[in-house]
Scaffold this motif. Structure first.
Motif, PDB file in Angstrom:
ATOM      1  N   TYR A  41       0.838  -1.202   0.000  1.00 40.82           N
ATOM      2  CA  TYR A  41       0.000   0.000   0.000  1.00 40.82           C
ATOM      3  C   TYR A  41       0.873   1.252   0.000  1.00 40.82           C
ATOM      4  O   TYR A  41       1.936   1.306   0.619  1.00 40.82           O
ATOM      5  N   ARG A  69      -1.779   1.139  -4.675  1.00 42.78           N
ATOM      6  CA  ARG A  69      -1.579  -0.253  -4.289  1.00 42.78           C
ATOM      7  C   ARG A  69      -0.850  -1.036  -5.373  1.00 42.78           C
ATOM      8  O   ARG A  69      -1.061  -0.813  -6.561  1.00 42.78           O
ATOM      9  N   HIS A 232       2.944  -1.538   4.218  1.00 50.99           N
ATOM     10  CA  HIS A 232       2.533  -0.138   4.129  1.00 50.99           C
ATOM     11  C   HIS A 232       3.794   0.732   4.071  1.00 50.99           C
ATOM     12  O   HIS A 232       4.613   0.703   4.980  1.00 50.99           O
TER      13      HIS A 232
END
Length: 428
Positions: A41, A69, A232
């Motif tokens: 992400y 993404r 992330h």
């Protein structure tokens, strides 16, 4: 592309910094080395990330990109023979890719940037790959490089120099699980420790935790398989440092986000450093607010742990009262450009008093700023380009920066961000 950046009387606004270049590259690569499907992400969308994704596809990874993404189904221990791999102008990208040659009959590595990446030394890593059984053809440690592998790895210990870059160690550590494990010893010291800590963090997130003896610079990677994961990407402190420098040099109120205070990136050291210089810096959660325009006083900078912010802080030093010594940054000479020699040449053209030293440089600042009105060569180096753009804000006539398109290597929206804050930016 040439870009003119004019003098600025004030900067104000909020800037979303780009996702971390270093984390993105590592997450992409560990996902490719995994046999399952991983999701990343907020990945960076810079040139380095694009070059690595293209190479991963050639090696057999399946990549699906959508807004914010990346979905990557990796090739694991069975990369496809790619023929030729071009890492663009990415030093880390090339170094991550070189050890994959141990698993393949033959891979050729080339670059479309012979005057930049083509001049960066790879010899220390190539020596380690030869020790592990690879056949290597190279141009005195430089591209183009051909690696022939595909044989069982029987050696479980290897050494690599850390004098020029920690990226050589990163490349070997990340491939080690696919080789059945390695015991890696780093010789000749280690520059830029934080990026290597980032590597170990990413590997642990993917299910492989090396044993690290930082005092002896010895790292042991077990025989294991990476596990598919969800990652992330944090905000990029090196990119943020350029905007922080700009805000420090003129009256400003500039907020940058997202910048995690718990991040591994060594470049977050610029926050306490700017405070020492006399800049008002407030941190709250993942936001950092700079209020600039106060008189700046020179403070020496040991850049070893924050190597990618050194040039941004050099721009600030150019306008600080007194003399600033930048030390323990000799490895800047082996980046996209010679970031000591090329910086010194450009700053002298501008009228900055700068002296090169054995492990860095010394700047005597001028709090009144500079005349400007000249063109400076960005030397195909994103950090150099941003440094000149920041300094342009404190000139009377602005600066023209050539090769400005190379800022897309790490911060494609840099000039747009400067303009949104109130700077004059014109593409010529």
């Amino acid at each position: 592309m040439k870009v003119y950046v004019g003098p600025a009387s004030r900067l104000q606004g909020k800037v979303r910094v780009p996702p971390s270049k270093n984390y993105t590259s590592r997450y992409i690569w560990v996902s490719a080395l995994t046999e399952g499907e991983s999701i990343i992400y907020d990945p960076a969308t810079n040139d380095d990330a694009g070059a690595l994704l293209n190479c991963c596809r050639r090696l057999g990874a399946k990549v699906q990109a959508s807004e914010g993404r990346l979905k990557i189904c990796g090739f694991g221990r069975n990369p496809h023979p790619p023929g030729v791999l071009d890492p663009g102008n990415g030093g880390l990208i090339l170094r991550l890719l070189l050890p994959i040659g141990l698993l393949l009959p033959e891979v050729q590595y080339v670059t479309s940037y012979p005057e930049s990446l083509g001049k960066r030394p790879q010899g220390h890593l190539l020596t380690a790959l030869r020790a592990l059984g690879a056949e290597v053809e190279d141009d005195n440690g430089h591209l183009p490089i051909t690696i022939r592998g595909g044989r069982p790895i029987t050696r479980r210990t290897v050494a690599v120099s850390g004098r020029i870059s920690s990226q050589f160690a990163t490349a070997l550590l990340m491939i080690a699980p696919l080789l059945g494990g390695l015991d890696l010893r780093i010789t000749e010291g280690l520059v830029s420790r934080p990026p290597l800590a980032t590597t170990l963090q990413v590997m642990a997130e993917a299910g492989v935790t090396p044993l690290a003896d930082w005092e002896k610079l010895r790292f042991t990677v077990p025989a294991a398989s990476y596990q598919a994961g969800v990652y992330h990407v944090p905000g990029d402190y090196p990119a943020a440092s350029a905007i922080m420098a700009a805000a420090a040099l003129v009256p400003s109120s500039v907020t940058l986000y997202p910048l995690s205070p718990a991040d591994q990136q060594g470049e977050k050291q610029v926050i306490p450093y700017l405070r020492q210089l006399g800049v008002e810096v407030k941190t709250e959660g993942q936001e950092v607010t700079i209020r600039g325009g106060s008189p700046l006083r020179a403070v020496d900078f040991n850049g070893e742990e924050a190597i990618d912010a050194v040039l941004s802080m050099a721009a600030v030093a150019c306008c600080a009262a007194g003399t600033t010594t930048f030390s323990r940054v000799a490895n800047l000479r082996w980046k996209e450009s010679d970031r000591i020699g090329d910086l010194a040449r450009g700053l002298r053209q501008l009228g900055v008093a700068i002296t090169e030293t054995a492990d860095g440089f010394v700047i005597t600042g001028n709090p009144h700023g500079y005349e400007g009105g000249i063109e400076l060569d960005g030397c195909q180096d994103h950090r150099l380009i941003m440094t000149y753009a920041v300094l342009a804000l404190r000139t009377q006539k602005g600066l023209v920066i050539s090769g400005a398109e190379h800022v897309s290597k790490s911060f494609p929206g840099f000039f747009a961000a400067l303009e949104a804050l109130g700077a004059t930016v014109e593409v010529e």
